[in-house]
Design an enzyme around this catalytic site. Structure first.
Site, PDB file in Angstrom:
ATOM      1  N   HIS A 242       0.841  -1.202   0.000  1.00 28.81           N
ATOM      2  CA  HIS A 242       0.000   0.000   0.000  1.00 28.81           C
ATOM      3  C   HIS A 242       0.878   1.254   0.000  1.00 28.81           C
ATOM      4  O   HIS A 242       0.630   2.204  -0.748  1.00 28.81           O
ATOM      5  CB  HIS A 242      -0.894   0.054   1.248  1.00 28.81           C
ATOM      6  CG  HIS A 242      -1.898  -1.035   1.364  1.00 28.81           C
ATOM      7  ND1 HIS A 242      -1.986  -1.828   2.485  1.00 28.81           N
ATOM      8  CD2 HIS A 242      -2.865  -1.464   0.516  1.00 28.81           C
ATOM      9  CE1 HIS A 242      -2.970  -2.694   2.328  1.00 28.81           C
ATOM     10  NE2 HIS A 242      -3.514  -2.490   1.142  1.00 28.81           N
TER      11      HIS A 242
ATOM     12  N   LYS B 115     -17.460  -7.975   8.282  1.00 29.27           N
ATOM     13  CA  LYS B 115     -16.078  -8.423   8.261  1.00 29.27           C
ATOM     14  C   LYS B 115     -15.477  -8.365   9.662  1.00 29.27           C
ATOM     15  O   LYS B 115     -15.743  -7.443  10.417  1.00 29.27           O
ATOM     16  CB  LYS B 115     -15.284  -7.512   7.311  1.00 29.27           C
ATOM     17  CG  LYS B 115     -14.051  -8.127   6.748  1.00 29.27           C
ATOM     18  CD  LYS B 115     -13.497  -7.268   5.627  1.00 29.27           C
ATOM     19  CE  LYS B 115     -12.187  -7.837   5.143  1.00 29.27           C
ATOM     20  NZ  LYS B 115     -11.572  -7.009   4.122  1.00 29.27           N
TER      21      LYS B 115
ATOM     22  N   ARG C 114      -1.522  -6.475  -7.979  1.00 25.23           N
ATOM     23  CA  ARG C 114      -0.391  -7.356  -7.698  1.00 25.23           C
ATOM     24  C   ARG C 114      -0.229  -8.451  -8.737  1.00 25.23           C
ATOM     25  O   ARG C 114       0.871  -8.929  -8.962  1.00 25.23           O
ATOM     26  CB  ARG C 114      -0.573  -8.026  -6.333  1.00 25.23           C
ATOM     27  CG  ARG C 114      -0.519  -7.075  -5.163  1.00 25.23           C
ATOM     28  CD  ARG C 114      -0.866  -7.794  -3.899  1.00 25.23           C
ATOM     29  NE  ARG C 114      -2.258  -8.255  -4.019  1.00 25.23           N
ATOM     30  CZ  ARG C 114      -2.977  -8.757  -3.054  1.00 25.23           C
ATOM     31  NH1 ARG C 114      -2.455  -8.922  -1.865  1.00 25.23           N
ATOM     32  NH2 ARG C 114      -4.227  -9.117  -3.236  1.00 25.23           N
TER      33      ARG C 114
ATOM     34  N   SER D 157      -2.520  -7.884   3.044  1.00 30.42           N
ATOM     35  CA  SER D 157      -2.887  -7.737   4.455  1.00 30.42           C
ATOM     36  C   SER D 157      -3.197  -9.088   5.079  1.00 30.42           C
ATOM     37  O   SER D 157      -2.877  -9.322   6.249  1.00 30.42           O
ATOM     38  CB  SER D 157      -4.081  -6.793   4.597  1.00 30.42           C
ATOM     39  OG  SER D 157      -3.717  -5.480   4.256  1.00 30.42           O
TER      40      SER D 157
END
Length: 150
Positions: A17, A41, A90, A127
């Protein structure tokens, strides 16, 4: 003013990030790192901690703002006057997923999405990998900015 929103959960912010944000600075007058809140979440870090990690990481960069939001990212963009959504890619799977969202956002709202490829040195970091390293008491320090501590 060219204002971009970089949305995400940032649980926690990673060096990937950080790299995307640093490389996007010359492209925009302001970048709002927008922490999305999803009540379904389960997060490892509290919203306050995630916000603090980002604010401390970019405390000396006046072009970076940090905010939280709920709901659609495009609605948040309209609220803050952002013309762009910034996303890092990515791998090909990221591209396919993000492409569909970008097309939908542009079709419905005319907000453009700007993609930056992650640096090779950070392309493996996510993450979820960082959280797994932390849960298993591994050394996560090479994966995140120094402000991520608990």
């Amino acid at each position: 003013m060219r204002r971009a929103v970089l949305p995400g959960s940032f649980d926690p912010i990673t060096n990937g990030h950080y790299d995307i944000i640093q490389r996007a600075l010359p492209l925009f007058d302001e970048i709002i790192v927008a922490i999305g809140v999803n009540s379904d979440k389960k997060y490892m870090f509290s919203l306050e901690d995630r916000k603090r990690f980002i604010e401390e990481t970019f405390k000396d960069e006046p072009k970076i703002k940090v905010a939280t939001y709920e709901g659609l990212t495009t609605d948040f963009c309209f609220k803050v006057g952002a013309q762009f959504i910034l996303r890092g890619l990515r791998n090909p799977a990221d591209f396919e997923f993000e492409k569909a969202i970008a097309h939908t956002n542009r079709f419905l709202t005319k907000i453009e999405t700007v993609f930056l490829l992650t640096a090779a040195s950070t392309s493996f970091i996510s993450s979820s990998i960082v959280r797994d390293v932390i849960r298993n008491k591994g050394d996560y320090s090479k994966l995140v900015p120094p402000t991520v501590k608990f």
